[in-house]
Design a protein around this motif. Structure first.
Motif, PDB file in Angstrom:
ATOM      1  N   TYR A  14      44.076  27.466 116.691  1.00  0.00           N
ATOM      2  CA  TYR A  14      42.843  28.163 117.331  1.00  0.00           C
ATOM      3  C   TYR A  14      41.607  27.831 116.141  1.00  0.00           C
ATOM      4  O   TYR A  14      41.816  27.535 115.204  1.00  0.00           O
ATOM      5  CB  TYR A  14      42.684  29.448 117.541  1.00  0.00           C
ATOM      6  CG  TYR A  14      43.961  29.975 118.586  1.00  0.00           C
ATOM      7  CD1 TYR A  14      43.520  30.005 119.860  1.00  0.00           C
ATOM      8  CD2 TYR A  14      45.362  29.911 118.192  1.00  0.00           C
ATOM      9  CE1 TYR A  14      44.601  30.249 121.042  1.00  0.00           C
ATOM     10  CE2 TYR A  14      46.275  30.341 119.245  1.00  0.00           C
ATOM     11  CZ  TYR A  14      45.813  30.553 120.474  1.00  0.00           C
ATOM     12  OH  TYR A  14      46.867  30.704 121.339  1.00  0.00           O
ATOM     13  N   LEU A  15      40.462  27.714 117.126  1.00  0.00           N
ATOM     14  CA  LEU A  15      39.068  27.588 116.158  1.00  0.00           C
ATOM     15  C   LEU A  15      38.205  28.626 116.282  1.00  0.00           C
ATOM     16  O   LEU A  15      38.028  29.141 117.421  1.00  0.00           O
ATOM     17  CB  LEU A  15      38.704  26.394 116.643  1.00  0.00           C
ATOM     18  CG  LEU A  15      39.522  24.898 116.507  1.00  0.00           C
ATOM     19  CD1 LEU A  15      38.869  23.620 117.200  1.00  0.00           C
ATOM     20  CD2 LEU A  15      39.781  24.680 114.940  1.00  0.00           C
ATOM     21  N   LEU A  99      37.423  22.233 110.571  1.00  0.00           N
ATOM     22  CA  LEU A  99      37.326  20.840 111.239  1.00  0.00           C
ATOM     23  C   LEU A  99      36.012  20.596 111.929  1.00  0.00           C
ATOM     24  O   LEU A  99      35.302  21.657 112.398  1.00  0.00           O
ATOM     25  CB  LEU A  99      38.236  21.305 112.491  1.00  0.00           C
ATOM     26  CG  LEU A  99      38.573  19.989 113.568  1.00  0.00           C
ATOM     27  CD1 LEU A  99      39.366  19.121 112.730  1.00  0.00           C
ATOM     28  CD2 LEU A  99      39.506  20.666 114.442  1.00  0.00           C
ATOM     29  N   LYS A 100      35.314  19.588 112.015  1.00  0.00           N
ATOM     30  CA  LYS A 100      33.939  19.379 112.575  1.00  0.00           C
ATOM     31  C   LYS A 100      34.424  18.644 114.004  1.00  0.00           C
ATOM     32  O   LYS A 100      35.227  17.794 114.219  1.00  0.00           O
ATOM     33  CB  LYS A 100      33.239  18.441 111.713  1.00  0.00           C
ATOM     34  CG  LYS A 100      32.563  18.815 110.423  1.00  0.00           C
ATOM     35  CD  LYS A 100      31.684  17.875 109.881  1.00  0.00           C
ATOM     36  CE  LYS A 100      31.108  18.381 108.602  1.00  0.00           C
ATOM     37  NZ  LYS A 100      30.242  17.650 107.784  1.00  0.00           N
ATOM     38  N   ARG A 101      33.738  19.309 114.956  1.00  0.00           N
ATOM     39  CA  ARG A 101      33.803  18.673 116.290  1.00  0.00           C
ATOM     40  C   ARG A 101      32.322  18.905 117.000  1.00  0.00           C
ATOM     41  O   ARG A 101      31.646  19.814 116.649  1.00  0.00           O
ATOM     42  CB  ARG A 101      34.749  19.276 116.860  1.00  0.00           C
ATOM     43  CG  ARG A 101      36.239  19.015 116.831  1.00  0.00           C
ATOM     44  CD  ARG A 101      36.545  17.702 117.277  1.00  0.00           C
ATOM     45  NE  ARG A 101      38.088  17.332 117.047  1.00  0.00           N
ATOM     46  CZ  ARG A 101      38.263  16.561 115.895  1.00  0.00           C
ATOM     47  NH1 ARG A 101      37.402  16.392 115.017  1.00  0.00           N
ATOM     48  NH2 ARG A 101      39.474  16.191 115.807  1.00  0.00           N
ATOM     49  N   GLU A 102      32.036  17.812 118.119  1.00  0.00           N
ATOM     50  CA  GLU A 102      31.061  17.887 118.655  1.00  0.00           C
ATOM     51  C   GLU A 102      31.435  18.984 119.725  1.00  0.00           C
ATOM     52  O   GLU A 102      32.533  18.891 120.224  1.00  0.00           O
ATOM     53  CB  GLU A 102      30.887  16.590 119.604  1.00  0.00           C
ATOM     54  CG  GLU A 102      30.445  15.476 118.582  1.00  0.00           C
ATOM     55  CD  GLU A 102      28.814  15.627 117.999  1.00  0.00           C
ATOM     56  OE1 GLU A 102      28.423  16.391 118.622  1.00  0.00           O
ATOM     57  OE2 GLU A 102      28.673  15.072 116.935  1.00  0.00           O
ATOM     58  N   LEU A 103      30.499  19.625 120.340  1.00  0.00           N
ATOM     59  CA  LEU A 103      30.856  20.549 121.384  1.00  0.00           C
ATOM     60  C   LEU A 103      31.195  20.007 122.663  1.00  0.00           C
ATOM     61  O   LEU A 103      32.181  20.469 123.529  1.00  0.00           O
ATOM     62  CB  LEU A 103      29.506  21.508 121.682  1.00  0.00           C
ATOM     63  CG  LEU A 103      29.187  22.405 120.698  1.00  0.00           C
ATOM     64  CD1 LEU A 103      27.825  23.308 120.837  1.00  0.00           C
ATOM     65  CD2 LEU A 103      30.254  23.224 120.115  1.00  0.00           C
ATOM     66  N   GLN A 131      42.533  25.439 120.477  1.00  0.00           N
ATOM     67  CA  GLN A 131      41.661  26.316 121.447  1.00  0.00           C
ATOM     68  C   GLN A 131      40.565  27.200 120.581  1.00  0.00           C
ATOM     69  O   GLN A 131      40.792  27.772 119.658  1.00  0.00           O
ATOM     70  CB  GLN A 131      42.360  27.156 122.300  1.00  0.00           C
ATOM     71  CG  GLN A 131      41.819  27.889 123.415  1.00  0.00           C
ATOM     72  CD  GLN A 131      42.837  28.420 124.608  1.00  0.00           C
ATOM     73  OE1 GLN A 131      44.142  28.800 124.355  1.00  0.00           O
ATOM     74  NE2 GLN A 131      42.213  28.651 125.618  1.00  0.00           N
ATOM     75  N   ARG A 132      39.526  27.174 121.240  1.00  0.00           N
ATOM     76  CA  ARG A 132      38.129  27.939 120.689  1.00  0.00           C
ATOM     77  C   ARG A 132      38.386  29.398 120.913  1.00  0.00           C
ATOM     78  O   ARG A 132      38.725  29.735 122.089  1.00  0.00           O
ATOM     79  CB  ARG A 132      36.920  27.331 121.032  1.00  0.00           C
ATOM     80  CG  ARG A 132      35.646  27.403 120.097  1.00  0.00           C
ATOM     81  CD  ARG A 132      34.737  26.743 120.383  1.00  0.00           C
ATOM     82  NE  ARG A 132      34.044  27.026 121.819  1.00  0.00           N
ATOM     83  CZ  ARG A 132      33.556  26.419 122.465  1.00  0.00           C
ATOM     84  NH1 ARG A 132      33.155  25.075 122.076  1.00  0.00           N
ATOM     85  NH2 ARG A 132      33.089  26.399 123.596  1.00  0.00           N
ATOM     86  N   VAL A 133      38.354  30.403 119.883  1.00  0.00           N
ATOM     87  CA  VAL A 133      37.980  31.829 120.178  1.00  0.00           C
ATOM     88  C   VAL A 133      36.758  32.045 120.330  1.00  0.00           C
ATOM     89  O   VAL A 133      35.857  31.651 119.179  1.00  0.00           O
ATOM     90  CB  VAL A 133      38.878  32.466 119.315  1.00  0.00           C
ATOM     91  CG1 VAL A 133      38.673  34.074 119.434  1.00  0.00           C
ATOM     92  CG2 VAL A 133      40.171  32.171 119.300  1.00  0.00           C
TER      93      VAL A 133
END
Length: 164
Positions: A14-15, A99-103, A131-133
């Motif tokens: 999760y993130l 971790l870097k991510r674009e939305l 999965q984003r929390v």
């Protein structure tokens, strides 16, 4: 580009968006609160003020986080029922990387659960599904009331109440 902290609940990754994170701490001494709701680990002293703590694993999968070296206390900003930001400690396992991510990299998970409305969209990283929390959806209204009612009543604001 957004920065996320990665952690695990059970076998799944999760993130948390670091924009919501104040600080990541070692798992410090947490005072348990007898008869607290499920998922509430207790409270801890952060710079002279008590901060409520929840256990993400206990909330999500019904099993408290395993106390390992990589288990951390993530201090986040949590909006209470009035919209005011409060500090909330969140226990998470295997907090070892960011971790870097674009939305735009996140898409709907394909399964939604009213009982787990805090679970947001997913992204793929090296074949893994993360999965984003959503912190602002983490607590039920009842648990939020239990955790922040005393703070809202300003019981910690007077010098007399800070003395033991």
């Amino acid at each position: 580009m957004a920065l996320f902290v990665e952690f695990q609940m059970g076998a799944d990754a999760y993130l948390l968006d670091t924009a919501q994170v104040v600080q990541i701490l070692p798992l410090v001494g947490i005072k348990r609160i007898p008869r607290a709701p499920a998922g509430v680990a207790g409270t801890f002293n952060y710079r002279g003020a008590p901060v409520p703590v929840v256990d993400l694993s206990d909330i999500a999968i019904g099993e408290p986080a395993v106390r390992n070296l990589s288990t951390r206390l993530i201090l986040v900003r949590y909006p209470d029922r009035t919209g005011r930001e409060r500090l909330l400690g969140v226990i998470a396992e295997k907090v070892t990387q960011t971790l870097k991510r674009e939305l735009a990299d996140f898409v709907a998970a394909g399964v939604a659960s009213d009982a787990a409305s805090y679970l947001g969209p997913v992204c793929i990283d090296g074949g893994r599904l993360l999965q984003r929390v959503e912190v602002h959806k983490l607590l039920t209204a009842e648990v939020s009331e239990v955790l922040f009612r005393q703070v809202e009543e300003d019981t910690w604001s007077s010098p007399e109440s800070k003395r033991c």
